[in-house]
Design an enzyme around this catalytic site. Sequence first.
Site, PDB file in Angstrom:
ATOM      1  N   HIS A   1     -31.785 -39.420   3.143  1.00  0.00           N
ATOM      2  CA  HIS A   1     -32.545 -39.600   1.897  1.00  0.00           C
ATOM      3  C   HIS A   1     -33.400 -38.395   1.552  1.00  0.00           C
ATOM      4  CE1 HIS A   1     -36.444 -40.760   3.762  1.00  0.00           C
ATOM      5  NE2 HIS A   1     -35.731 -41.415   4.651  1.00  0.00           N
TER       6      HIS A   1
ATOM      7  N   GLU B   1     -35.777 -43.776  -0.899  1.00  0.00           N
ATOM      8  CA  GLU B   1     -35.630 -44.689   0.243  1.00  0.00           C
ATOM      9  C   GLU B   1     -36.983 -45.269   0.645  1.00  0.00           C
ATOM     10  OE1 GLU B   1     -35.676 -45.921   4.491  1.00  0.00           O
ATOM     11  OE2 GLU B   1     -36.790 -44.284   3.591  1.00  0.00           O
TER      12      GLU B   1
HETATM   13 ZN   LIG Z   1     -36.366 -42.028   6.489  1.00  0.00          ZN
END
Ligand SMILES: [Zn+2]
Length: 331
Positions: free
Chosen positions: A154, A200
């Site tokens: 991410h 995320e």
């Molecule tokens: Zn992470």
Amino acid sequence: MISGEIVEVITIKELVALGNKVKGKIVFFNIVMNPTYIGTFNAYGESGIGRRSGAAEAARYGAIGVMVRSLASNADDYPHTGVMSYNDSFPKIPAVAISTNNANAISAKIKNGKVVKVFFKNNCTMLAPVQSYNVIGEIRGSEKPQEIITVGGHLDSWDLAEGAQDDGAGCVQSIEIIRAFKKAGIQPKRTIRAVMFMNEENGSGGADAYLENAKLKKEQHIFALESDAGGFTPRGFTLDMKEEARNKVNDWIQLFKNYSVYDFSIGGSGSDIDDLKTIGAGLAGLRPDSQRYFDLHHASTDVFESVSKRELDLGALNMAAFVWLVSEHGL
Ligand SMILES: [Zn+2]
């Protein structure tokens, strides 16, 4: 700014037992990461209850604020922060993380019978969402391009951190797989897609959008692999897939042993890819050595200089091998 007397607890149960005695006070969750767990993620999950739910629970009894001991496995002077949530039926009281060293010092004072008062001020606020993007690159498969393998990390990081380990490492490793295949002239049979997921840390909006898009285009996702546990020496992969697929992977384990990668256990993969199993993808997560991850996690010490290029490369190499095996043989 708030100020008040500190009440130390080490479990939610203790807080419940105190009940209204915490009214007007600041609850200090001094929950130590359990050092007897070899996998530090297990300790993180268990000890995280204070950070995740502490403010919601303390507000229930009239506390005016919450301080949590950082979820850090080392002794340092840096707050390690992270996600927490409120209960809408009670006031949203401020919550802060303090360093493990400060937590020990405050706890020692309280144990000595001192009344400890603190004041703190924080200026955190939830801003409205803005448009942002996942970043995606792929090599189309030569024989079964419709079968997609996702490998990712991410792109965002927790506010106060540079986020080199969490999760710049996973992004770089995913890009490296595509780069290395191109450089080596390897043409995979199935499509390999490197995805840098956005958001995320704060709701997984990027993962949701990726899944929605896959459904919309009726894409066939056979496998997804995430690296979101730091760029440390790889030890194995967690597997979250059907038994038949797992048996196939088990036949490959021998190939990884020369790289000291041996731990292929059943377990969660990574939060950005987790929901891809709802459309049939088998999942895996890179599992690097976890001993130093929580020394840096969600703290201002998670910087570029903390990443070892060699360890990062070893992780990418083993991820590439796994991705290549699936691209050649399916799952
Ligand atoms: Zn992470």
